[in-house]
Design an enzyme around this catalytic site. Sequence first.
Site, PDB file in Angstrom:
ATOM      1  CG  HIS A  37     143.635  31.547 -67.172  1.00 15.82           C
ATOM      2  ND1 HIS A  37     143.918  32.174 -65.984  1.00 15.82           N
ATOM      3  CD2 HIS A  37     143.201  30.297 -66.822  1.00 15.82           C
ATOM      4  CE1 HIS A  37     143.671  31.358 -64.968  1.00 15.82           C
ATOM      5  NE2 HIS A  37     143.238  30.205 -65.456  1.00 15.82           N
TER       6      HIS A  37
ATOM      7  CD  GLN B 254     143.830  33.201 -60.758  1.00 13.92           C
ATOM      8  OE1 GLN B 254     144.167  32.236 -61.437  1.00 13.92           O
ATOM      9  NE2 GLN B 254     143.762  34.435 -61.256  1.00 13.92           N
TER      10      GLN B 254
ATOM     11  CG  ASN C 238     142.221  26.944 -63.905  1.00 18.01           C
ATOM     12  OD1 ASN C 238     142.996  27.905 -63.862  1.00 18.01           O
ATOM     13  ND2 ASN C 238     140.972  27.080 -64.304  1.00 18.01           N
TER      14      ASN C 238
ATOM     15  CB  CYS D 297     146.398  33.083 -63.958  1.00 22.25           C
ATOM     16  SG  CYS D 297     146.671  34.280 -65.301  1.00 22.25           S
TER      17      CYS D 297
END
Length: 338
Positions: free
Chosen positions: A280, A131, A301, A137
């Site tokens: 997140h 990102q 992630n 996110c």
Amino acid sequence: MNKLLTLSALTVASANVHDRAFYEEKFYDWMQEFKHNVKSGADFLHQLQNFANNQDIIEKHNAEQSSYTLGHNEFSHMSWEEFLQSRKLGLTKKPENEKADFVHEAPTDLSALPSSVDWTTKNAVTPVKNQGNCGSCWSFSATGALEGAYSIKYGDLQSFSEQELVSCDNSLTGDHGCNGGLMDNAFKWVKSNGGLCSETAYPYTSGTTGQNGNCNSHTACDNTKLKLTGYTDVTKNSDSALMSALAQQPVSVAIQANQPAFQLYKSGVLTGTCGTNLDHGVLAVGYGTYTDGTDYYKVKNSWGTSWGMAGYVLIQRGVSQSGGQCGILMGPPSYPNL
């Protein structure tokens, strides 16, 4: 931790474990590996001090032989405070009274659940993305869930556009581009929009610019089959409900990632102190039991492949803490319906 991260503008502090030459050699190697440049001599010394502090943190933690290890990555030149300011998070709070189209409840027969699931081995998860300098996110978590659902239904793994969400999903649902958003909001926007561009048709730029960018019409997009019927929220605070959902597809989850262990996490099951103040959005892609016997959720992630286990983190499963480790069960978790 703050004491360990205190900066010196001139030289490696005497409080560090090793001499300056030790850290300089490692820092030069790190700069070469990550093709990292500094702006000035003062900037070099500042980042060297951060790197030295992080090296000490890594060594101290790994010597304790816990269930997870720390290591260097592309964030090693940052202090913890600088990392928090680098826009690596970006989840906004979900209204308490908001209802999903459907609810996924825990199964009555837990024995029917597989002992482990990993959608990365079933062609349902795209390569790890980054990102960058944008609090987006939520868009990466949402596209990951969409990519999984689409691949499972059509047998075709497509990479969908985070940029279209960042640039265009900012009025109907209340998402805010680089300033944060929610995965459920993104699902609602994709449903109302009639689809979402591919990554190729609408590539990601906000990670470099730090800006939302102007919204471009998606009429020229090359995908016409991504039609959502709605989205499903998974029953909160239930490991069995999340495991059941993961048995059928990847699931968007929210966690608290503004914790020191996240900046330098390298491998193993994250069992350290971790709160439930969700900040997140990430993607749960499976669950299982680690080699040391610790149960985990496997999570993708959006911080690039130098972070963690090639971009993934294993988060402890089945903890007594309400909301689960790092709040992974609290979101609630959710997934799109095709």
